[in-house]
Design a protein around this motif. Structure first.
Motif, PDB file in Angstrom:
ATOM      1  N   GLN A 368       9.485 -20.741  -0.161  1.00  0.00           N
ATOM      2  CA  GLN A 368       9.905 -21.996  -0.781  1.00  0.00           C
ATOM      3  C   GLN A 368       8.867 -22.372  -1.828  1.00  0.00           C
ATOM      4  O   GLN A 368       7.678 -22.269  -1.568  1.00  0.00           O
ATOM      5  CB  GLN A 368       9.905 -23.144   0.244  1.00  0.00           C
ATOM      6  N   GLU A 370       7.555 -25.497  -4.189  1.00  0.00           N
ATOM      7  CA  GLU A 370       7.632 -26.910  -4.532  1.00  0.00           C
ATOM      8  C   GLU A 370       6.623 -27.142  -5.653  1.00  0.00           C
ATOM      9  O   GLU A 370       5.503 -26.642  -5.585  1.00  0.00           O
ATOM     10  CB  GLU A 370       7.266 -27.737  -3.306  1.00  0.00           C
ATOM     11  N   TRP A 372       4.600 -29.939  -7.700  1.00  0.00           N
ATOM     12  CA  TRP A 372       4.197 -31.338  -7.814  1.00  0.00           C
ATOM     13  C   TRP A 372       3.757 -31.584  -9.253  1.00  0.00           C
ATOM     14  O   TRP A 372       2.975 -30.804  -9.796  1.00  0.00           O
ATOM     15  CB  TRP A 372       3.015 -31.647  -6.911  1.00  0.00           C
ATOM     16  N   GLU A 391      13.216 -35.480 -12.801  1.00  0.00           N
ATOM     17  CA  GLU A 391      13.040 -34.438 -11.779  1.00  0.00           C
ATOM     18  C   GLU A 391      14.116 -33.367 -11.919  1.00  0.00           C
ATOM     19  O   GLU A 391      13.848 -32.172 -11.880  1.00  0.00           O
ATOM     20  CB  GLU A 391      13.168 -35.053 -10.381  1.00  0.00           C
ATOM     21  N   ARG A 395      13.599 -29.556 -13.003  1.00  0.00           N
ATOM     22  CA  ARG A 395      13.952 -28.505 -12.052  1.00  0.00           C
ATOM     23  C   ARG A 395      14.848 -27.461 -12.712  1.00  0.00           C
ATOM     24  O   ARG A 395      14.614 -26.269 -12.595  1.00  0.00           O
ATOM     25  CB  ARG A 395      14.654 -29.093 -10.829  1.00  0.00           C
ATOM     26  N   GLU A 399      13.676 -23.671 -13.164  1.00  0.00           N
ATOM     27  CA  GLU A 399      14.429 -22.617 -12.496  1.00  0.00           C
ATOM     28  C   GLU A 399      14.899 -21.567 -13.483  1.00  0.00           C
ATOM     29  O   GLU A 399      14.893 -20.377 -13.189  1.00  0.00           O
ATOM     30  CB  GLU A 399      15.641 -23.210 -11.747  1.00  0.00           C
ATOM     31  N   ALA A 406      13.440 -23.965  -7.209  1.00  0.00           N
ATOM     32  CA  ALA A 406      12.203 -24.673  -6.894  1.00  0.00           C
ATOM     33  C   ALA A 406      12.542 -26.142  -6.680  1.00  0.00           C
ATOM     34  O   ALA A 406      13.578 -26.618  -7.140  1.00  0.00           O
ATOM     35  CB  ALA A 406      11.218 -24.527  -8.051  1.00  0.00           C
ATOM     36  N   ARG A 407      11.666 -26.821  -5.946  1.00  0.00           N
ATOM     37  CA  ARG A 407      11.825 -28.262  -5.794  1.00  0.00           C
ATOM     38  C   ARG A 407      10.785 -28.927  -6.662  1.00  0.00           C
ATOM     39  O   ARG A 407       9.621 -28.526  -6.638  1.00  0.00           O
ATOM     40  CB  ARG A 407      11.558 -28.635  -4.334  1.00  0.00           C
ATOM     41  N   VAL A 408      11.174 -29.917  -7.428  1.00  0.00           N
ATOM     42  CA  VAL A 408      10.192 -30.630  -8.244  1.00  0.00           C
ATOM     43  C   VAL A 408       9.941 -31.984  -7.613  1.00  0.00           C
ATOM     44  O   VAL A 408      10.861 -32.697  -7.240  1.00  0.00           O
ATOM     45  CB  VAL A 408      10.689 -30.797  -9.698  1.00  0.00           C
ATOM     46  N   LYS A 409       8.669 -32.303  -7.457  1.00  0.00           N
ATOM     47  CA  LYS A 409       8.311 -33.590  -6.850  1.00  0.00           C
ATOM     48  C   LYS A 409       7.401 -34.329  -7.819  1.00  0.00           C
ATOM     49  O   LYS A 409       6.300 -33.854  -8.117  1.00  0.00           O
ATOM     50  CB  LYS A 409       7.584 -33.287  -5.534  1.00  0.00           C
TER      51      LYS A 409
END
Ligand code: ADP
Ligand code: K
Ligand code: ZN
Length: 432
Positions: A368, A370, A372, A391, A395, A399, A406-409
């Motif tokens: 995974q 992520e 930040w 966000e 993302r 990607e 991916a997760r964007v935070k």
């Protein structure tokens, strides 16, 4: 037991004579056809006739990923495009990929080396090879595919993903050999368990796993869960793709196919060639490639060479498991990821702070990612919708640049720890 007994078991003396002959031809070819090499060699006062022994290889300059980038896309090809029958590409550090090309002979050599590699795992034409490496620009899928066909095995070109279907086909078609990344294999094993599959009752016998680092611990898990023999395969698109080196059933390192590639180990800091058994960066020279020969290519992969004869009878030296990289490249789900790719997206957007962190983890055997990213204080007083929108856009762009999800935070200023000296861009929590 062997695919090509003569080549795989030739005496060291013969092998080295063959290497020298092929090295000379390669040097002549690049000197004649690739302005980049001609210029480099000339600057260093080297002519093709300067190469008289294998030791003379050390006098030649290294080639790096940056050189490939500077000559994007086809500048290092040594044949006219009319002779190039295929290209592949892998991710570069920023947006642009690294492009490699193959003549028909190169494709044939690759198929031969994959066939050799499959036979190392005991494969024959009676096997059903489920190829779950990704098909497309990546070399994994098509590379394994052509080699398995060359061997005469029955290839199932299922590519990566769609795990339920993979497992269904595995049962229905009686898959005997599975080819994919080790982490995906482990994921399949767990999903299969959940579906109630009993791998011990299935005909799976070998797994050929590579494209990312893995460990002996992971080998044990894979062998136990899938009830097969798990072997390591190494390669990189610049040099060819998978099948540059392959483990035999002794499981003591991967035979690097020395009739096509000359390996060296160097100190990544000084470039000095290290003696056998010492750990350092693997450097490879191709000696049969036509379209895209590479001289002393710095792979950035850290390993060591084991020159001891192997009890399988193959005379080609072995490289040990890749233990790391001498640059900051990460491999996430088999895909190469550079932190600088994320940075280039942030710069392109210009809506965030330049502070970011890639957090990589492995959950249920799946990698995974992520990311930040710090945003300015005032952004947090904006509506939630605006933040969500940013966000979302980030993302999508990330990607498409990285080629993986991916997760964007978005985080508040000063959330990401600052470091003195080189910024820390990656937290890798994976246990392999
Ligand atoms: P591929 O399509 O085979 O993944 P890439 O060119 O995209 O080829 O990636 C090559 C890189 O993948 C290598 O330089 C190395 O860092 C990593 N890699 C490939 N095989 C292995 C392996 N068996 N163990 C560890 N790392 C590997
Ligand atoms: K890779
Ligand atoms: Zn062996």
């Amino acid at each position: 037991m062997y695919w090509d007994r003569e080549c795989e078991t030739m005496s060291r003396e013969q092998l080295e004579a063959l290497q020298l002959e092929r090295l000379k031809l390669t040097i002549e070819r690049v000197y004649r056809n690739v302005p980049f090499y001609r210029q480099r060699f000339t600057e260093m006062g080297i002519k093709p006739s300067s190469i008289r022994s294998l030791e003379d290889l050390r006098r030649l300059p290294f080639t790096t990923k940056q050189d490939l980038r500077d000559n994007y896309p086809f500048g290092l090809f040594a044949v006219p495009m009319s002779d190039v029958v295929r290209v592949h590409a892998s991710s570069g550090t920023t947006g642009k990929p690294t492009v490699v090309g193959y003549t028909q002979n190169d494709i044939d050599t690759w198929a031969e080396l994959i066939a050799r590699s499959l036979v190392c795992a005991g494969a024959t034409k009676f096997d059903v090879v489920q190829n779950a490496y990704g098909y497309g620009l990546f070399t994994g899928g098509l590379g394994l595919h052509f080699g398995a066909e060359r061997l005469g095995a029955t290839v199932v070109p299922v590519s990566g993903g769609n795990t339920q279907r993979q497992l269904m086909l595995m049962q229905d078609f009686g898959t005997t050999i599975l080819t994919c990344t080790p982490s995906y294999a482990l994921y399949m094993a767990e999903e299969g368990q959940k579906m109630g599959l009993d791998f011990k009752k299935m005909p799976l016998k070998a797994g050929i796993f590579g494209a990312e680092p893995w460990s002996e611990r992971m080998r044990r898990q894979l062998e136990e869960k899938l009830d097969l023999m798990a072997l390591d395969i190494y390669g990189l698109s610049e040099i060819m793709g998978p099948g540059v080196a392959m483990e035999c059933a002794e499981k003591q390192g991967m035979h690097i196919w020395e009739d096509h590639f000359i390996p060296e180990i160097i100190d990544p800091a000084t470039g000095e060639v290290l003696p056998p058994r010492e750990e350092g960066e693997l450097v490879i020279t191709t000696i049969t490639k036509e379209a895209f020969p590479l001289i002393r290519y710095r792979t950035r992969d850290i390993t060591r060479i084991d020159p001891e004869p192997c009890s399988c009878g193959r005379t080609h030296v072995r490289i040990k498991r890749i233990t790391g990289r001498s640059d900051d490249m990460l491999i996430i789900r088999g895909v190469n990821v550079f932190p600088s790719q994320v940075e280039s997206v942030l710069l392109e957007f210009g809506e965030t702070e330049p502070h970011y962190l890639l957090v990589v983890d492995r959950k249920a055997n799946l990698d995974q990612l992520e990311i930040w990213v710090e945003v300015a204080e005032h952004m947090f007083s904006d509506t939630v919708r605006k933040l969500e929108d940013l966000e979302h856009r980030l993302r999508e762009r990330i990607e498409s640049v990285l080629g993986i999800s991916a997760r964007v935070k978005l985080v508040e200023p000063n959330t990401i720890p600052r470091s003195e000296g080189k910024a820390k861009r990656v937290v890798d929590r994976r246990q392999i």
